[in-house]
Design a protein around this motif. Structure first.
Motif, short mmCIF file in Angstrom:
data_model
loop_
_atom_site.label_atom_id
_atom_site.label_comp_id
_atom_site.label_asym_id
_atom_site.label_seq_id
_atom_site.Cartn_x
_atom_site.Cartn_y
_atom_site.Cartn_z
N MET A 77 0.85 -1.19 0.00
CA MET A 77 0.00 0.00 0.00
C MET A 77 0.88 1.24 0.00
O MET A 77 1.80 1.37 0.79
N ASP A 78 0.59 2.14 -0.88
CA ASP A 78 1.33 3.39 -1.03
C ASP A 78 0.59 4.48 -0.27
O ASP A 78 -0.49 4.90 -0.66
N ASN A 79 1.16 4.94 0.86
CA ASN A 79 0.50 5.95 1.68
C ASN A 79 0.32 7.26 0.95
O ASN A 79 -0.68 7.96 1.15
N LEU A 80 1.28 7.62 0.10
CA LEU A 80 1.15 8.87 -0.65
C LEU A 80 0.02 8.77 -1.67
O LEU A 80 -0.69 9.75 -1.92
N ARG A 81 -0.16 7.59 -2.24
CA ARG A 81 -1.28 7.39 -3.17
C ARG A 81 -2.60 7.51 -2.42
O ARG A 81 -3.58 8.03 -2.94
N SER A 82 -2.63 7.02 -1.19
CA SER A 82 -3.84 7.12 -0.38
C SER A 82 -4.21 8.57 -0.12
O SER A 82 -5.39 8.94 -0.17
N ILE A 83 -3.20 9.39 0.17
CA ILE A 83 -3.45 10.82 0.41
C ILE A 83 -4.10 11.45 -0.81
O ILE A 83 -5.09 12.18 -0.70
N LEU A 84 -3.57 11.14 -1.99
CA LEU A 84 -4.11 11.71 -3.23
C LEU A 84 -5.53 11.21 -3.49
O LEU A 84 -6.40 11.98 -3.91
N SER A 85 -5.80 9.94 -3.21
CA SER A 85 -7.14 9.38 -3.43
C SER A 85 -8.17 10.00 -2.51
O SER A 85 -9.28 10.35 -2.94
N VAL A 86 -7.82 10.15 -1.25
CA VAL A 86 -8.75 10.74 -0.28
C VAL A 86 -9.04 12.19 -0.64
O VAL A 86 -10.20 12.63 -0.64
N ALA A 87 -8.01 12.94 -0.96
CA ALA A 87 -8.20 14.35 -1.32
C ALA A 87 -9.03 14.49 -2.59
O ALA A 87 -9.91 15.34 -2.68
N ALA A 88 -8.76 13.63 -3.57
CA ALA A 88 -9.51 13.70 -4.83
C ALA A 88 -10.99 13.37 -4.60
O ALA A 88 -11.87 14.03 -5.18
N SER A 89 -11.28 12.38 -3.76
CA SER A 89 -12.68 12.05 -3.49
C SER A 89 -13.38 13.21 -2.77
O SER A 89 -14.54 13.50 -3.05
N GLY A 90 -12.67 13.88 -1.88
CA GLY A 90 -13.25 15.04 -1.19
C GLY A 90 -13.51 16.19 -2.14
O GLY A 90 -14.55 16.85 -2.06
N MET A 91 -12.58 16.43 -3.06
CA MET A 91 -12.78 17.51 -4.04
C MET A 91 -13.97 17.20 -4.95
O MET A 91 -14.78 18.08 -5.25
N PHE A 92 -14.10 15.95 -5.38
CA PHE A 92 -15.23 15.57 -6.22
C PHE A 92 -16.55 15.78 -5.48
O PHE A 92 -17.50 16.35 -6.02
N ALA A 93 -16.62 15.32 -4.23
CA ALA A 93 -17.85 15.44 -3.44
C ALA A 93 -18.23 16.90 -3.23
O ALA A 93 -19.41 17.28 -3.38
N GLN A 94 -17.26 17.73 -2.90
CA GLN A 94 -17.56 19.15 -2.68
C GLN A 94 -17.91 19.86 -3.98
O GLN A 94 -18.71 20.79 -4.00
N GLY A 95 -17.31 19.41 -5.08
CA GLY A 95 -17.68 19.97 -6.39
C GLY A 95 -19.14 19.67 -6.72
O GLY A 95 -19.87 20.53 -7.22
N GLU A 96 -19.59 18.45 -6.43
CA GLU A 96 -20.99 18.09 -6.65
C GLU A 96 -21.90 18.90 -5.73
O GLU A 96 -22.99 19.31 -6.13
N ARG A 97 -21.45 19.12 -4.51
CA ARG A 97 -22.24 19.93 -3.57
C ARG A 97 -22.39 21.35 -4.09
O ARG A 97 -23.47 21.95 -4.01
N LEU A 98 -21.32 21.90 -4.66
CA LEU A 98 -21.39 23.24 -5.23
C LEU A 98 -22.36 23.30 -6.41
O LEU A 98 -23.06 24.29 -6.60
N LYS A 99 -22.43 22.24 -7.20
CA LYS A 99 -23.38 22.19 -8.32
C LYS A 99 -24.82 22.24 -7.81
O LYS A 99 -25.66 22.96 -8.36
N VAL A 100 -25.10 21.48 -6.75
CA VAL A 100 -26.45 21.46 -6.18
C VAL A 100 -26.80 22.83 -5.60
O VAL A 100 -27.89 23.35 -5.84
N VAL A 101 -25.87 23.42 -4.89
CA VAL A 101 -26.11 24.75 -4.30
C VAL A 101 -26.36 25.78 -5.40
O VAL A 101 -27.28 26.60 -5.31
#
Length: 136
Positions: free
Chosen positions: A1-25
């Protein structure tokens, strides 16, 4: 398991979710002043968004995803406007249940969360770059 890859995956999922939230708003704000078009017709109903936690099998990390985009079931307010084509017999028109103050605070919170995830993504990218430089 690559911890740095995990950081990027978690951050990317958060950015996607907040982007969708901004679309709804933004859709809610755009339709905040809508009215019904015919007597008794409902105006725009406020959209809501929920998030869910999901386990990424590749990285083994917990990430965020969109749970559901739903509708706010609160009652519509009535506004007196007897000249409007959607006015009922008493002259009242249903108006959207969007509260622009609430939507603007949601927008600000989503933008800040997006920015925090973007900063985390950038920090992970820099750490990965520094690790590659050390291995040279």
């Amino acid at each position: 398991m690559d911890n740095l890859r995990s950081i990027l995956s978690v951050a990317a999922s958060g950015m996607f979710a907040q982007g969708e939230r901004l679309k709804v708003v933004s859709e809610n704000v755009a339709n905040a002043e809508s009215r019904g078009t015919t007597p008794g017709a409902d105006p725009y109903r406020r959209k809501t968004i929920s998030f869910e936690e999901v386990m990424d099998r590749v990285t083994g990390t917990s990430m965020v995803t969109i749970g559901e985009i739903g509708r706010d079931t609160s009652e519509f307010a009535l506004e007196y406007d007897p000249a409007h084509p959607a006015a009922n017999e008493e002259g009242f028109v249903k108006v959207s249940n969007v509260n622009t103050i609430l939507e603007m605070s949601n927008m600000r919170e989503a933008a800040r969360s997006y920015e925090a995830n973007m900063n985390m993504f950038e920090a992970g990218r820099k750490m990965r770059s520094q690790m590659i430089d050390l291995l040279k």
